[in-house]
Write an enzyme that holds these catalytic residues in place. Structure first.
Site, short mmCIF file in Angstrom:
data_model
loop_
_atom_site.label_atom_id
_atom_site.label_comp_id
_atom_site.label_asym_id
_atom_site.label_seq_id
_atom_site.Cartn_x
_atom_site.Cartn_y
_atom_site.Cartn_z
N GLU A 1 34.72 142.95 111.32
CA GLU A 1 35.97 142.27 111.63
C GLU A 1 36.38 141.33 110.51
O GLU A 1 37.54 141.28 110.11
CB GLU A 1 35.83 141.48 112.95
CG GLU A 1 35.86 142.38 114.16
CD GLU A 1 35.29 141.73 115.41
OE1 GLU A 1 35.09 142.45 116.39
OE2 GLU A 1 35.01 140.51 115.38
N GLN A 2 35.40 140.61 110.00
CA GLN A 2 35.76 139.61 108.98
C GLN A 2 36.12 140.25 107.65
O GLN A 2 37.03 139.78 106.97
CB GLN A 2 34.60 138.62 108.81
CG GLN A 2 34.37 137.83 110.09
CD GLN A 2 34.35 136.33 109.90
OE1 GLN A 2 34.51 135.81 108.80
NE2 GLN A 2 34.17 135.60 110.97
N HIS B 1 29.87 132.44 117.84
CA HIS B 1 30.76 133.10 116.86
C HIS B 1 30.67 132.45 115.49
O HIS B 1 30.52 131.23 115.38
CB HIS B 1 32.22 133.07 117.35
CG HIS B 1 32.47 133.99 118.49
ND1 HIS B 1 32.02 133.72 119.76
CD2 HIS B 1 33.08 135.19 118.56
CE1 HIS B 1 32.36 134.73 120.55
NE2 HIS B 1 33.01 135.62 119.85
N1 GUN Z 1 35.32 134.05 114.40
C1 GUN Z 1 36.57 133.68 114.55
N2 GUN Z 1 37.36 134.73 114.80
C2 GUN Z 1 36.58 135.81 114.80
C3 GUN Z 1 36.81 137.22 115.00
O1 GUN Z 1 37.90 137.72 115.23
N3 GUN Z 1 35.71 137.99 114.92
C4 GUN Z 1 34.50 137.48 114.70
N4 GUN Z 1 33.49 138.30 114.67
N5 GUN Z 1 34.25 136.19 114.50
C5 GUN Z 1 35.30 135.36 114.57
#
Ligand code: GUN
Length: 168
Positions: free
Chosen positions: A87-88, A67
């Site tokens: 997402e980010q 991640h």
């Molecule tokens: N890294 C930490 N939290 C997240 C998340 O919710 N989504 C993604 N893609 N990476 C993360």
């Protein structure tokens, strides 16, 4: 895609269809394929979860390390997966003030130094204003607690991604 369509795929196509659900870790759907047919979405989620929860420490660490850090746009790396990009950028982290964005980056580094894996929080569940407070608090945890928490967050991330992918 519907669950019925997913259940009907052969092993390789099933794994491919779910390859992005657990970040850059196709071994999760590959091992879950034997559990088909899944009666409903919850059963599919449980099948994937079981693979991760029984995979052993080394594989669990790899999964967490797959991640990206949770950071504001100005600190974001170019090579994120499509899921992570969405997402980010959707997380609202880009609305952080400059000094908060810098603190987030710095605390991510401290977190990595302490636990040897990135800070994971499911931003779609927690919301953007929780990233900094959660990171400050979780830096105080011990390694066992953080390993368990990181895996729970990853299951939440996967759950949201599956909700997007599987339509009834
Ligand atoms: N890294 C930490 N939290 C997240 C998340 O919710 N989504 C993604 N893609 N990476 C993360």
């Amino acid at each position: 895609m519907t669950l019925a369509e997913l259940n009907d795929l052969d092993d390789a196509a099933f794994a491919e269809a779910l390859s992005g659900i657990y970040e850059s870790s196709p071994w999760v759907p590959e091992r879950a394929a034997v559990g088909r047919p899944f009666a409903d979405l919850e059963a599919l989620k449980a099948g994937l979860r079981r693979v991760v929860d029984t995979a052993g420490l080394e594989a669990q660490h790899e999964l967490i390390k797959a991640h990206p850090d949770l950071v504001a746009r100005k600190h974001r790396k170019a090579e994120l997966t499509d899921h992570s990009k969405k997402e980010q950028s959707g997380a609202g982290l880009d609305a952080l003030a400059d000094d908060e964005a810098d603190e987030l980056l710095q605390l991510n580094k401290e977190y990595r130094d302490k636990f040897d894996f990135p800070f994971i929080q499911c931003v779609r569940k927690a919301g953007p204003d929780q990233a900094l407070p959660a990171l400050r608090a979780r830096l105080q945890n011990d390694a066992d607690a953080e390993l368990r928490q990181a895996l729970e967050e990853i299951h939440w991330i996967a759950s949201y991604r599956l909700d997007d992918l599987i339509k009834e």
